[in-house]
Design an enzyme around this catalytic site. Structure first.
Site, PDB file in Angstrom:
ATOM      1  N   HIS A   1     -12.571  47.213 -18.798  1.00  0.00           N
ATOM      2  CA  HIS A   1     -13.000  45.841 -18.484  1.00  0.00           C
ATOM      3  C   HIS A   1     -13.323  45.080 -19.776  1.00  0.00           C
ATOM      4  CE1 HIS A   1     -14.542  47.578 -14.419  1.00  0.00           C
ATOM      5  NE2 HIS A   1     -13.558  46.762 -14.116  1.00  0.00           N
TER       6      HIS A   1
ATOM      7  N   LYS B   1     -16.858  47.024  -0.388  1.00  0.00           N
ATOM      8  CA  LYS B   1     -16.506  48.188  -1.203  1.00  0.00           C
ATOM      9  C   LYS B   1     -17.670  49.170  -1.324  1.00  0.00           C
ATOM     10  CE  LYS B   1     -12.691  46.616  -3.921  1.00  0.00           C
ATOM     11  NZ  LYS B   1     -12.086  46.649  -5.238  1.00  0.00           N
TER      12      LYS B   1
ATOM     13  N   ARG C   1      -3.196  47.434 -14.912  1.00  0.00           N
ATOM     14  CA  ARG C   1      -3.067  48.744 -15.551  1.00  0.00           C
ATOM     15  C   ARG C   1      -1.661  49.243 -15.271  1.00  0.00           C
ATOM     16  NH1 ARG C   1      -8.682  50.290 -12.831  1.00  0.00           N
ATOM     17  NH2 ARG C   1      -7.659  48.956 -11.319  1.00  0.00           N
TER      18      ARG C   1
ATOM     19  N   SER D   1     -13.142  52.359 -12.402  1.00  0.00           N
ATOM     20  CA  SER D   1     -14.578  52.488 -12.119  1.00  0.00           C
ATOM     21  C   SER D   1     -14.832  53.597 -11.103  1.00  0.00           C
ATOM     22  CB  SER D   1     -15.127  51.179 -11.558  1.00  0.00           C
ATOM     23  OG  SER D   1     -15.146  50.190 -12.548  1.00  0.00           O
TER      24      SER D   1
HETATM   25  P1  ADP Z   1     -12.039  44.603  -8.089  1.00  0.00           P
HETATM   26  O1  ADP Z   1     -12.821  45.144  -6.941  1.00  0.00           O
HETATM   27  O2  ADP Z   1     -12.035  43.128  -8.163  1.00  0.00           O
HETATM   28  O3  ADP Z   1     -10.674  45.195  -8.261  1.00  0.00           O
HETATM   29  P2  ADP Z   1     -12.768  46.051 -10.501  1.00  0.00           P
HETATM   30  O4  ADP Z   1     -14.089  46.050 -11.192  1.00  0.00           O
HETATM   31  O5  ADP Z   1     -12.229  47.354 -10.030  1.00  0.00           O
HETATM   32  O6  ADP Z   1     -12.953  45.020  -9.324  1.00  0.00           O
HETATM   33  O7  ADP Z   1     -11.678  45.387 -11.415  1.00  0.00           O
HETATM   34  C1  ADP Z   1     -11.810  44.069 -11.877  1.00  0.00           C
HETATM   35  C2  ADP Z   1     -10.561  43.688 -12.641  1.00  0.00           C
HETATM   36  O8  ADP Z   1     -10.485  44.464 -13.830  1.00  0.00           O
HETATM   37  C3  ADP Z   1      -9.251  43.967 -11.891  1.00  0.00           C
HETATM   38  O9  ADP Z   1      -8.326  42.955 -12.235  1.00  0.00           O
HETATM   39  C4  ADP Z   1      -8.802  45.283 -12.432  1.00  0.00           C
HETATM   40  O10 ADP Z   1      -7.392  45.424 -12.366  1.00  0.00           O
HETATM   41  C5  ADP Z   1      -9.270  45.168 -13.865  1.00  0.00           C
HETATM   42  N1  ADP Z   1      -9.507  46.474 -14.460  1.00  0.00           N
HETATM   43  C6  ADP Z   1     -10.275  47.484 -13.999  1.00  0.00           C
HETATM   44  N2  ADP Z   1     -10.231  48.547 -14.823  1.00  0.00           N
HETATM   45  C7  ADP Z   1      -9.400  48.198 -15.835  1.00  0.00           C
HETATM   46  C8  ADP Z   1      -8.909  48.880 -16.995  1.00  0.00           C
HETATM   47  N3  ADP Z   1      -9.220  50.141 -17.254  1.00  0.00           N
HETATM   48  N4  ADP Z   1      -8.081  48.202 -17.794  1.00  0.00           N
HETATM   49  C9  ADP Z   1      -7.726  46.944 -17.494  1.00  0.00           C
HETATM   50  N5  ADP Z   1      -8.125  46.255 -16.430  1.00  0.00           N
HETATM   51  C10 ADP Z   1      -8.945  46.873 -15.599  1.00  0.00           C
END
Ligand code: ADP
Length: 161
Positions: free
Chosen positions: A19, A43, A92, A130
Site C-alpha cells: 500500500h 469484510k 498486483r 493484507s
Molecule cells: P480493498 O478492500 O479496497 O480491496 P485493500 O486494503 O485490500 O482494500 O486494497 C486497497 C487497494 O490497494 C486495492 O486497490 C489493492 O489492489 C491495493 N493493494 C493492496 N495490496 C497491494 C500491494 N501489495 N501492492 C499494490 N497494491 C496493493
C-alpha cells in the site's frame, strides 16, 4: 499533475508495504493524495476503522502531499464529496484485474465522471495481501518485513491477537 487530487481508497486491514509503495508512486504524480480508509463492514475487518486509519497515517508520515481520512459511504459518494479528480487502485497480479475492472466500470456507471487510475507496485509486493499478513500475524508469524514498522508495534500495544 498540477492541481490534481487523487483518492486512494481501501480497507487497509492492516496497511502493508505494498500500500505504501502505491501511495509513494501516487504522491509523485499528483499534487494531493487522499488515502481513504473504508469502513468495509462487509469484510469483517480485524482492526477498527480508527486503528486502521492511525496505522495508515503513521505509515504515510513524511510523504509530502498525503492526507489520511476515513469514510463509510459508497466510493462514488466520497469521490463527489471531496471533488477529487481520480481514484487510485493498486494492481498486483492478473488476479486483481477482473475484480478491479468490474468495480471501476460499475463506479463509472454510477457516476460518468468517475475515473480510475491503476498503479503497479514494485514487484516485491506483487503477492503481498493484507489478508495473508493478518493470517500470519494471528498464527504467531513474523510480519515485520511485510508492513511498516509501527504496525507490529501498535498491534502489540493494543493487545490484538
Ligand atoms: P480493498 O478492500 O479496497 O480491496 P485493500 O486494503 O485490500 O482494500 O486494497 C486497497 C487497494 O490497494 C486495492 O486497490 C489493492 O489492489 C491495493 N493493494 C493492496 N495490496 C497491494 C500491494 N501489495 N501492492 C499494490 N497494491 C496493493
Amino acid at each position: 499533475m498540477k492541481g490534481k487530487t487523487a483518492l486512494y481508497p481501501g480497507t487497509f486491514d492492516p496497511v502493508t508495504n505494498g500500500h505504501v509503495d502505491i501511495v509513494r508512486r501516487a504522491a509523485r504524480i499528483f499534487d494531493r493524495v487522499i488515502v481513504a480508509v473504508a469502513k468495509g463492514q462487509h469484510k469483517s475487518p480485524f482492526l477498527t476503522i480508527e486503528q486502521r486509519r492511525q496505522l495508515v497515517k503513521e505509515a504515510c508520515d513524511g510523504i509530502e502531499g498525503v492526507e489520511v481520512v476515513s469514510f463509510d459511504t459508497l466510493l462514488v459518494e466520497e469521490f463527489r464529496r471531496r471533488k477529487v479528480d481520480v481514484v487510485i487502485r493498486g494492481l498486483r497480479a492478473v488476479s486483481d484485474f477482473e475484480y478491479e475492472l468490474m468495480i471501476a466500470l460499475m463506479n463509472r456507471k454510477l457516476n460518468p465522471e468517475f475515473e480510475t487510475v491503476f498503479l503497479m507496485p514494485s514487484e516485491q509486493y506483487i503477492y503481498l495481501h493484507s489478508s495473508l499478513v493478518k493470517e500470519i500475524y494471528q498464527l504467531g508469524g513474523e510480519i515485520g518485513c511485510l508492513v511498516p514498522a509501527s504496525v507490529p508495534k501498535r498491534l502489540k500495544e493494543w493487545g490484538i491477537k
